[in-house]
Design a protein around this motif. Structure first.
Motif, PDB file in Angstrom:
ATOM      1  N   ALA A   8     111.835   3.294  38.163  1.00 37.25           N
ATOM      2  CA  ALA A   8     111.984   2.855  36.777  1.00 37.25           C
ATOM      3  C   ALA A   8     111.778   1.345  36.627  1.00 37.25           C
ATOM      4  O   ALA A   8     111.093   0.893  35.700  1.00 37.25           O
ATOM      5  N   LYS A   9     112.333   0.568  37.542  1.00 33.02           N
ATOM      6  CA  LYS A   9     112.232  -0.894  37.441  1.00 33.02           C
ATOM      7  C   LYS A   9     110.777  -1.360  37.612  1.00 33.02           C
ATOM      8  O   LYS A   9     110.269  -2.148  36.819  1.00 33.02           O
ATOM      9  N   LYS A  10     110.106  -0.862  38.648  1.00 35.31           N
ATOM     10  CA  LYS A  10     108.720  -1.269  38.891  1.00 35.31           C
ATOM     11  C   LYS A  10     107.821  -0.809  37.742  1.00 35.31           C
ATOM     12  O   LYS A  10     106.929  -1.521  37.305  1.00 35.31           O
ATOM     13  N   TYR A  11     108.081   0.415  37.237  1.00 37.38           N
ATOM     14  CA  TYR A  11     107.294   0.924  36.117  1.00 37.38           C
ATOM     15  C   TYR A  11     107.427  -0.015  34.917  1.00 37.38           C
ATOM     16  O   TYR A  11     106.435  -0.339  34.263  1.00 37.38           O
ATOM     17  N   GLU A  12     108.633  -0.457  34.617  1.00 35.27           N
ATOM     18  CA  GLU A  12     108.857  -1.380  33.495  1.00 35.27           C
ATOM     19  C   GLU A  12     108.100  -2.690  33.686  1.00 35.27           C
ATOM     20  O   GLU A  12     107.612  -3.273  32.733  1.00 35.27           O
ATOM     21  N   GLU A  13     107.998  -3.147  34.958  1.00 32.26           N
ATOM     22  CA  GLU A  13     107.288  -4.406  35.249  1.00 32.26           C
ATOM     23  C   GLU A  13     105.780  -4.295  35.030  1.00 32.26           C
ATOM     24  O   GLU A  13     105.141  -5.276  34.657  1.00 32.26           O
ATOM     25  N   ILE A  14     105.200  -3.114  35.275  1.00 31.58           N
ATOM     26  CA  ILE A  14     103.739  -3.013  35.262  1.00 31.58           C
ATOM     27  C   ILE A  14     103.153  -2.205  34.102  1.00 31.58           C
ATOM     28  O   ILE A  14     101.951  -2.286  33.864  1.00 31.58           O
ATOM     29  N   LYS A  15     103.965  -1.463  33.370  1.00 30.96           N
ATOM     30  CA  LYS A  15     103.421  -0.556  32.345  1.00 30.96           C
ATOM     31  C   LYS A  15     102.588  -1.261  31.276  1.00 30.96           C
ATOM     32  O   LYS A  15     101.633  -0.687  30.769  1.00 30.96           O
ATOM     33  N   ASN A  16     102.912  -2.494  30.946  1.00 28.50           N
ATOM     34  CA  ASN A  16     102.153  -3.220  29.929  1.00 28.50           C
ATOM     35  C   ASN A  16     100.926  -3.935  30.498  1.00 28.50           C
ATOM     36  O   ASN A  16     100.180  -4.553  29.749  1.00 28.50           O
ATOM     37  N   LYS A  17     100.740  -3.842  31.812  1.00 31.39           N
ATOM     38  CA  LYS A  17      99.602  -4.488  32.457  1.00 31.39           C
ATOM     39  C   LYS A  17      98.525  -3.485  32.867  1.00 31.39           C
ATOM     40  O   LYS A  17      97.567  -3.845  33.523  1.00 31.39           O
ATOM     41  N   VAL A  18      98.735  -2.209  32.481  1.00 29.69           N
ATOM     42  CA  VAL A  18      97.755  -1.168  32.790  1.00 29.69           C
ATOM     43  C   VAL A  18      97.466  -0.345  31.530  1.00 29.69           C
ATOM     44  O   VAL A  18      98.244  -0.336  30.580  1.00 29.69           O
TER      45      VAL A  18
END
Length: 124
Positions: free
Chosen positions: A112-122
């Motif tokens: 969940a944490k990593k997804y939150e970090e990258i979801k707006n960059k893909v």
């Protein structure tokens, strides 16, 4: 044109093409470099020099397409290293591509944490 697996190196492409006729010509190319999708490698052709891969996108401003980004490009995402980039590429290959950004959560190593970090960059 040759199709090689993700993570292949220039040496793999040269071998797939039948090798080099003049070993000295290969000195102008980094045979250990990882391939970038769609690049052309020229060895020993007069006047062409060393063919370099396209530059990696600026991670601060670029939104990567999950279905076309190379593993090297995926490594530019926050917290994504070589292993996780390979897992994302493998997931894409195994599942016939991404249909939504939320599918990243199905990739082993993306919580969940990593997804939150990258979801707006893909994007898809």
């Amino acid at each position: 044109m040759y199709t090689l697996p993700m993570g292949a190196r220039v040496a793999d492409a040269v071998k797939a093409a039948g090798g080099v006729r003049q070993p000295a010509a290969a000195a102008s190319v980094n045979l250990a470099r990882r391939l970038v999708d769609g690049e052309q490698i020229t060895i020993g052709a007069p006047g062409l020099g060393n063919t370099q891969p396209p530059p990696l996108p600026d991670p601060a401003t670029t939104v990567l397409d999950l279905n076309t980004a190379t593993p090297d490009q995926l490594e530019q995402l926050p917290g994504v290293g070589e292993v996780l980039a390979a897992r994302i590429a493998e997931f894409r290959t195994t599942h016939g591509g991404f249909t939504s950004v939320t599918q990243l959560q199905e990739v082993p190593g993306i919580g969940a944490k990593k997804y939150e970090e990258i979801k707006n960059k893909v994007r898809i």
